[in-house]
Design a protein around this motif. Structure first.
Motif, PDB file in Angstrom:
ATOM      1  N   SER A   1       0.776  -1.245   0.000  1.00  0.00           N
ATOM      2  CA  SER A   1       0.000   0.000   0.000  1.00  0.00           C
ATOM      3  C   SER A   1       0.805   1.291   0.000  1.00  0.00           C
ATOM      4  O   SER A   1       0.243   2.357  -0.250  1.00  0.00           O
ATOM      5  N   PHE A   2       2.124   1.241   0.279  1.00  0.00           N
ATOM      6  CA  PHE A   2       2.869   2.482   0.514  1.00  0.00           C
ATOM      7  C   PHE A   2       2.891   3.410  -0.701  1.00  0.00           C
ATOM      8  O   PHE A   2       2.925   4.628  -0.565  1.00  0.00           O
ATOM      9  N   ASP A   3       2.883   2.840  -1.922  1.00  0.00           N
ATOM     10  CA  ASP A   3       3.031   3.675  -3.115  1.00  0.00           C
ATOM     11  C   ASP A   3       1.717   4.241  -3.652  1.00  0.00           C
ATOM     12  O   ASP A   3       1.711   4.989  -4.635  1.00  0.00           O
ATOM     13  N   LYS A   4       0.608   3.928  -2.987  1.00  0.00           N
ATOM     14  CA  LYS A   4      -0.695   4.409  -3.473  1.00  0.00           C
ATOM     15  C   LYS A   4      -0.856   5.913  -3.304  1.00  0.00           C
ATOM     16  O   LYS A   4      -1.669   6.539  -3.981  1.00  0.00           O
ATOM     17  N   VAL A   5      -0.071   6.498  -2.387  1.00  0.00           N
ATOM     18  CA  VAL A   5      -0.171   7.946  -2.156  1.00  0.00           C
ATOM     19  C   VAL A   5       0.654   8.750  -3.161  1.00  0.00           C
ATOM     20  O   VAL A   5       0.479   9.961  -3.280  1.00  0.00           O
ATOM     21  N   ILE A   6       1.561   8.106  -3.890  1.00  0.00           N
ATOM     22  CA  ILE A   6       2.508   8.826  -4.736  1.00  0.00           C
ATOM     23  C   ILE A   6       1.835   9.675  -5.811  1.00  0.00           C
ATOM     24  O   ILE A   6       2.193  10.858  -5.974  1.00  0.00           O
ATOM     25  N   PRO A   7       0.882   9.146  -6.596  1.00  0.00           N
ATOM     26  CA  PRO A   7       0.269   9.999  -7.638  1.00  0.00           C
ATOM     27  C   PRO A   7      -0.363  11.267  -7.081  1.00  0.00           C
ATOM     28  O   PRO A   7      -0.181  12.364  -7.640  1.00  0.00           O
ATOM     29  N   ASN A   8      -1.088  11.155  -5.978  1.00  0.00           N
ATOM     30  CA  ASN A   8      -1.729  12.327  -5.372  1.00  0.00           C
ATOM     31  C   ASN A   8      -0.690  13.298  -4.812  1.00  0.00           C
ATOM     32  O   ASN A   8      -0.828  14.518  -4.955  1.00  0.00           O
ATOM     33  N   TRP A   9       0.354  12.763  -4.182  1.00  0.00           N
ATOM     34  CA  TRP A   9       1.401  13.612  -3.630  1.00  0.00           C
ATOM     35  C   TRP A   9       2.144  14.366  -4.737  1.00  0.00           C
ATOM     36  O   TRP A   9       2.494  15.535  -4.571  1.00  0.00           O
ATOM     37  N   LYS A  10       2.407  13.701  -5.848  1.00  0.00           N
ATOM     38  CA  LYS A  10       3.121  14.358  -6.945  1.00  0.00           C
ATOM     39  C   LYS A  10       2.340  15.542  -7.493  1.00  0.00           C
ATOM     40  O   LYS A  10       2.919  16.570  -7.862  1.00  0.00           O
ATOM     41  N   GLU A  11       1.015  15.402  -7.549  1.00  0.00           N
ATOM     42  CA  GLU A  11       0.170  16.489  -8.045  1.00  0.00           C
ATOM     43  C   GLU A  11       0.294  17.729  -7.168  1.00  0.00           C
ATOM     44  O   GLU A  11       0.218  18.858  -7.652  1.00  0.00           O
ATOM     45  N   LYS A  12       0.476  17.525  -5.876  1.00  0.00           N
ATOM     46  CA  LYS A  12       0.540  18.631  -4.929  1.00  0.00           C
ATOM     47  C   LYS A  12       1.962  19.135  -4.687  1.00  0.00           C
ATOM     48  O   LYS A  12       2.145  20.165  -4.032  1.00  0.00           O
ATOM     49  N   PHE A  13       2.947  18.401  -5.186  1.00  0.00           N
ATOM     50  CA  PHE A  13       4.340  18.729  -4.904  1.00  0.00           C
ATOM     51  C   PHE A  13       4.904  19.577  -6.046  1.00  0.00           C
ATOM     52  O   PHE A  13       5.670  19.101  -6.887  1.00  0.00           O
ATOM     53  N   LYS A  14       4.527  20.829  -6.064  1.00  0.00           N
ATOM     54  CA  LYS A  14       4.932  21.734  -7.143  1.00  0.00           C
ATOM     55  C   LYS A  14       6.050  22.677  -6.726  1.00  0.00           C
ATOM     56  O   LYS A  14       7.028  22.867  -7.436  1.00  0.00           O
ATOM     57  N   ASP A  15       5.889  23.294  -5.573  1.00  0.00           N
ATOM     58  CA  ASP A  15       6.879  24.245  -5.083  1.00  0.00           C
ATOM     59  C   ASP A  15       7.925  23.482  -4.268  1.00  0.00           C
ATOM     60  O   ASP A  15       7.804  23.341  -3.052  1.00  0.00           O
ATOM     61  N   LEU A  16       8.941  22.976  -4.920  1.00  0.00           N
ATOM     62  CA  LEU A  16       9.912  22.108  -4.265  1.00  0.00           C
ATOM     63  C   LEU A  16      10.801  22.878  -3.286  1.00  0.00           C
ATOM     64  O   LEU A  16      11.352  23.930  -3.626  1.00  0.00           O
ATOM     65  N   PRO A  17      10.946  22.379  -2.073  1.00  0.00           N
ATOM     66  CA  PRO A  17      11.796  23.035  -1.077  1.00  0.00           C
ATOM     67  C   PRO A  17      13.276  22.786  -1.370  1.00  0.00           C
ATOM     68  O   PRO A  17      13.632  21.830  -2.076  1.00  0.00           O
ATOM     69  N   LYS A  18      14.124  23.630  -0.821  1.00  0.00           N
ATOM     70  CA  LYS A  18      15.557  23.413  -0.980  1.00  0.00           C
ATOM     71  C   LYS A  18      16.009  22.303  -0.043  1.00  0.00           C
ATOM     72  O   LYS A  18      15.650  22.267   1.134  1.00  0.00           O
ATOM     73  N   VAL A  19      16.812  21.388  -0.580  1.00  0.00           N
ATOM     74  CA  VAL A  19      17.315  20.252   0.190  1.00  0.00           C
ATOM     75  C   VAL A  19      18.835  20.326   0.274  1.00  0.00           C
ATOM     76  O   VAL A  19      19.518  20.487  -0.755  1.00  0.00           O
ATOM     77  N   SER A  20      19.348  20.230   1.475  1.00  0.00           N
ATOM     78  CA  SER A  20      20.799  20.148   1.678  1.00  0.00           C
ATOM     79  C   SER A  20      21.153  18.699   2.009  1.00  0.00           C
ATOM     80  O   SER A  20      20.626  18.123   2.962  1.00  0.00           O
ATOM     81  N   ILE A  21      22.039  18.103   1.215  1.00  0.00           N
ATOM     82  CA  ILE A  21      22.482  16.725   1.443  1.00  0.00           C
ATOM     83  C   ILE A  21      23.835  16.756   2.135  1.00  0.00           C
ATOM     84  O   ILE A  21      24.800  17.335   1.620  1.00  0.00           O
ATOM     85  N   LEU A  22      23.916  16.151   3.310  1.00  0.00           N
ATOM     86  CA  LEU A  22      25.163  16.076   4.062  1.00  0.00           C
ATOM     87  C   LEU A  22      25.796  14.698   3.853  1.00  0.00           C
ATOM     88  O   LEU A  22      25.137  13.675   4.046  1.00  0.00           O
ATOM     89  N   ILE A  23      27.077  14.696   3.472  1.00  0.00           N
ATOM     90  CA  ILE A  23      27.813  13.442   3.274  1.00  0.00           C
ATOM     91  C   ILE A  23      29.085  13.483   4.124  1.00  0.00           C
ATOM     92  O   ILE A  23      30.104  14.050   3.717  1.00  0.00           O
ATOM     93  N   PRO A  24      29.050  12.937   5.344  1.00  0.00           N
ATOM     94  CA  PRO A  24      30.264  12.886   6.162  1.00  0.00           C
ATOM     95  C   PRO A  24      31.267  11.921   5.550  1.00  0.00           C
ATOM     96  O   PRO A  24      30.907  10.815   5.137  1.00  0.00           O
TER      97      PRO A  24
END
Length: 424
Positions: free
Chosen positions: A33-56
């Motif tokens: 069931s985990f992937d059933k939310v993906i289509p709906n979430w993608k529709e709402k995910f328009k203004d993408l936030p800035k992501v900082s990736i830390l690699i120690p």
């Protein structure tokens, strides 16, 4: 007395086995069931936030280039992405390789730790990298990771669409699974951990544990918590407890996938897993002292789970095995001989069943080689874990009694040939 201890230890073992069967069922339901939310979430995910990736990174020249190459292929707007390599007291070409990528890709930069913060371990390096970051969300990847292109997008989307989630954790797979018998064991262990411990606990209780890699967390939470605990060898588990106690939950979202390298020799495995076990024991002891001060009842439940796993369960196994062996040479007047043998055989069959059902979730893992590996795993790898946990507990108690300084062990990396990668 021997009969009572033997029955009590068997009861503890069976409680854990049945609990993991319960988690496995939840993990399977989550898989469906985990992937059933993906289509709906993608529709709402328009203004993408800035992501900082830390690699120690401490002396990671063997793998850091491969990791940064994967970062350049992430399907995330590069103007909304910041990759920070924290070169922590490196004496090899880690900084040089990372700097060459930074010179070519503007969204990659290198932070070199300085005294007194250099060489203090992963938590300290993450804190130094965090100071240099600017993203709304903070993602963490180990230096041996090659995340799939959509991984960071899914982590950020999970945080964006679930306001109650303080962190979102993805799934990690073993890139060198077919290298040795040990890596086959680890591959099976990794799959079981994610679909039983992670997915099962999330499905039934809305509880998951932050791993050391492939997760994203809100910047505001790290700021409010004062960063990572630099005394913790298992900084991920320690952070998990504090995130829950702050009023958030942690979501397991296996759509975000990364591939990581695992130890290929028993020496490296022993040192790495000893650090893990000591780190989790430190977390349990740290928060058990504050047990009644914890605000969130849900994390109290999870803390009890860790206590049961790293203390009661292993003591139960040690006690039962000890009594069984001693009884072979001295008559302890056990009255549960036949019963114990039946319970032992049933426990083995239950272990095999749980693992095979879990492996069925990963379509590439139901192989003949894995069938025989699982049959052998119970008598070898699983038993060695018991010895390791007892040894780790001895070291942790010794550290506490004599106020010894915590020393961080950096897992040794291995060269990964292109041929091995293609097999995966």
């Amino acid at each position: 007395m021997a009969n009572f201890l033997f029955l009590a230890s068997l009861s503890v073992i069976w409680i854990m086995l049945l609990y993991h069967m319960f988690l496995m069922q939840g993990g399977y339901f989550h898989y469906l069931s985990f992937d059933k939310v993906i289509p709906n979430w993608k529709e709402k995910f328009k203004d993408l936030p800035k992501v900082s990736i830390l690699i120690p990174a401490h002396n990671e020249e063997v793998v850091i280039g491969q990791t940064l190459k994967a970062m350049t292929k992430l399907h995330y707007p590069k103007d909304r992405l910041e990759v920070i390599v924290i070169s922590d007291n490196s004496s090899d070409r880690t900084e040089e390789i990372a700097s060459s990528y930074a010179a070519e890709f503007p969204f990659i930069k290198v932070v070199v730790t300085q005294p007194p913060h250099s060489g203090k371990g992963k938590s300290s390096a993450l804190n130094q990298g965090f100071k240099a970051s600017t993203g709304e969300f903070i993602a963490v990847y180990d230096a041996d990771n090659t995340p799939e292109p959509m991984s960071v997008y899914y982590l950020a989307m999970g945080l964006h669409q679930d306001p109650k989630a303080g962190a979102v954790v993805g799934k990690f797979r073993v890139i060198n699974a077919k290298k040795t018998l040990l890596t086959r064991f680890i591959n099976i262990e990794t799959i079981c951990f994610q679909w039983m411990a992670q997915a099962g606990r999330w499905f039934w209780f809305k509880v998951a544990t932050i791993p050391g890699t492939n997760f994203a967390i809100r910047r505001s939470i790290i700021e409010n918590l004062g960063g990572w605990d630099e005394k913790a060898l298992a900084e991920d588990t320690e952070l998990t407890i504090r995130v829950y106690n702050s009023g958030y939950h942690i979501r397991f979202f296996p759509a975000a996938i990364t591939w990581e390298q695992e130890p290929e020799t028993w020496k490296v495995w022993w040192r790495q897993r000893t650090r893990w076990a000591r780190g989790n024991q430190y977390v349990v002891l740290k928060f058990m002292v504050q047990f009644f001060k914890l605000k969130r009842k849900r994390i109290v439940f999870d803390l009890c789970y860790f206590f049961f796993t790293y203390f009661l369960f292993f003591f139960g196994v040690v006690v039962s095995n000890t009594i069984f062996v001693v009884n072979m040479f001295f008559d302890l007047q056990l009255t549960v001989g036949i019963v114990s043998m039946v319970l032992w055989v049933l426990a083995y069959l239950l272990f095999i069943t749980e693992v095979f059902i879990t492996l069925s979730i990963e379509r590439t893992e139901m192989t003949r080689a894995n069938f025989f590996t699982v049959m052998l795993m119970y008598f070898t790898y699983s038993q060695l874990w018991i010895v390791l946990v007892m040894y780790s507990l001895y070291l942790e108690i010794k550290r506490m009694l004599f106020q010894q300084e915590v020393k961080w062990y950096k897992t040794e990396r291995f060269n990964q040939s292109n041929q091995d990668k293609k097999k995966r």
